[in-house]
Design a protein around this motif. Sequence first.
Motif, PDB file in Angstrom:
ATOM      1  N   PHE A  21      94.609  62.289 -58.280  1.00 60.32           N
ATOM      2  CA  PHE A  21      93.973  61.367 -57.109  1.00 60.32           C
ATOM      3  C   PHE A  21      94.976  61.435 -56.023  1.00 60.32           C
ATOM      4  O   PHE A  21      96.052  61.711 -55.729  1.00 60.32           O
ATOM      5  N   CYS A  22      94.035  61.347 -54.913  1.00 69.99           N
ATOM      6  CA  CYS A  22      94.340  61.319 -53.455  1.00 69.99           C
ATOM      7  C   CYS A  22      95.226  60.053 -53.255  1.00 69.99           C
ATOM      8  O   CYS A  22      95.035  59.035 -53.846  1.00 69.99           O
ATOM      9  N   ASP A  23      95.953  60.136 -52.286  1.00 74.43           N
ATOM     10  CA  ASP A  23      96.647  58.862 -51.520  1.00 74.43           C
ATOM     11  C   ASP A  23      95.636  57.616 -51.313  1.00 74.43           C
ATOM     12  O   ASP A  23      95.814  56.524 -51.578  1.00 74.43           O
ATOM     13  N   ARG A  78      95.405  65.909 -51.846  1.00 77.15           N
ATOM     14  CA  ARG A  78      94.668  65.130 -51.191  1.00 77.15           C
ATOM     15  C   ARG A  78      93.314  65.594 -51.405  1.00 77.15           C
ATOM     16  O   ARG A  78      92.911  66.760 -51.585  1.00 77.15           O
ATOM     17  N   CYS A  79      92.317  64.412 -51.225  1.00 76.94           N
ATOM     18  CA  CYS A  79      90.672  65.052 -51.177  1.00 76.94           C
ATOM     19  C   CYS A  79      90.547  65.588 -49.833  1.00 76.94           C
ATOM     20  O   CYS A  79      91.011  65.940 -49.056  1.00 76.94           O
ATOM     21  N   VAL A  80      89.226  66.030 -49.841  1.00 77.92           N
ATOM     22  CA  VAL A  80      88.853  67.036 -48.750  1.00 77.92           C
ATOM     23  C   VAL A  80      88.855  66.294 -47.557  1.00 77.92           C
ATOM     24  O   VAL A  80      89.495  66.516 -46.377  1.00 77.92           O
ATOM     25  N   ASP A  81      88.499  64.980 -47.555  1.00 82.25           N
ATOM     26  CA  ASP A  81      88.515  64.021 -46.355  1.00 82.25           C
ATOM     27  C   ASP A  81      90.038  63.915 -45.757  1.00 82.25           C
ATOM     28  O   ASP A  81      90.220  64.063 -44.603  1.00 82.25           O
ATOM     29  N   CYS A  82      90.725  63.322 -46.486  1.00 80.34           N
ATOM     30  CA  CYS A  82      92.104  63.190 -46.119  1.00 80.34           C
ATOM     31  C   CYS A  82      92.833  64.689 -45.626  1.00 80.34           C
ATOM     32  O   CYS A  82      93.523  64.605 -44.420  1.00 80.34           O
ATOM     33  N   GLU A  83      92.494  65.573 -46.254  1.00 80.59           N
ATOM     34  CA  GLU A  83      93.144  66.996 -45.878  1.00 80.59           C
ATOM     35  C   GLU A  83      92.562  67.447 -44.713  1.00 80.59           C
ATOM     36  O   GLU A  83      93.429  67.845 -43.811  1.00 80.59           O
TER      37      GLU A  83
HETATM   38 ZN   LIG Z   1      91.750  60.782 -50.018  1.00 82.82          ZN
END
Ligand SMILES: [Zn+2]
Length: 77
Positions: free
Chosen positions: A41-43, A61-66
Amino acid sequence: MSVSNRAFELADRRAEEERAEGIRRVQQAIRAPINVTASPFCDCGERIPDDRRRAMPRATRCVDCETFIERQSRRRA
Ligand SMILES: [Zn+2]
């Protein structure tokens, strides 16, 4: 063999090589183990997709957060 035939042949071979390279990359990604110690799971609470975790075992992290963080650090630099 005419010049145009030769050009076609070269383009054909390049396309073939690119296809083979793509398949190699996919096979590698499938073989690579998922890092089970890292949280899936991402933050932000979003689950990181398994294929992303295979491709980037250290992805936390997920792609969006990265993408967001990358953009932030680039602006700071
Ligand atoms: Zn994320």
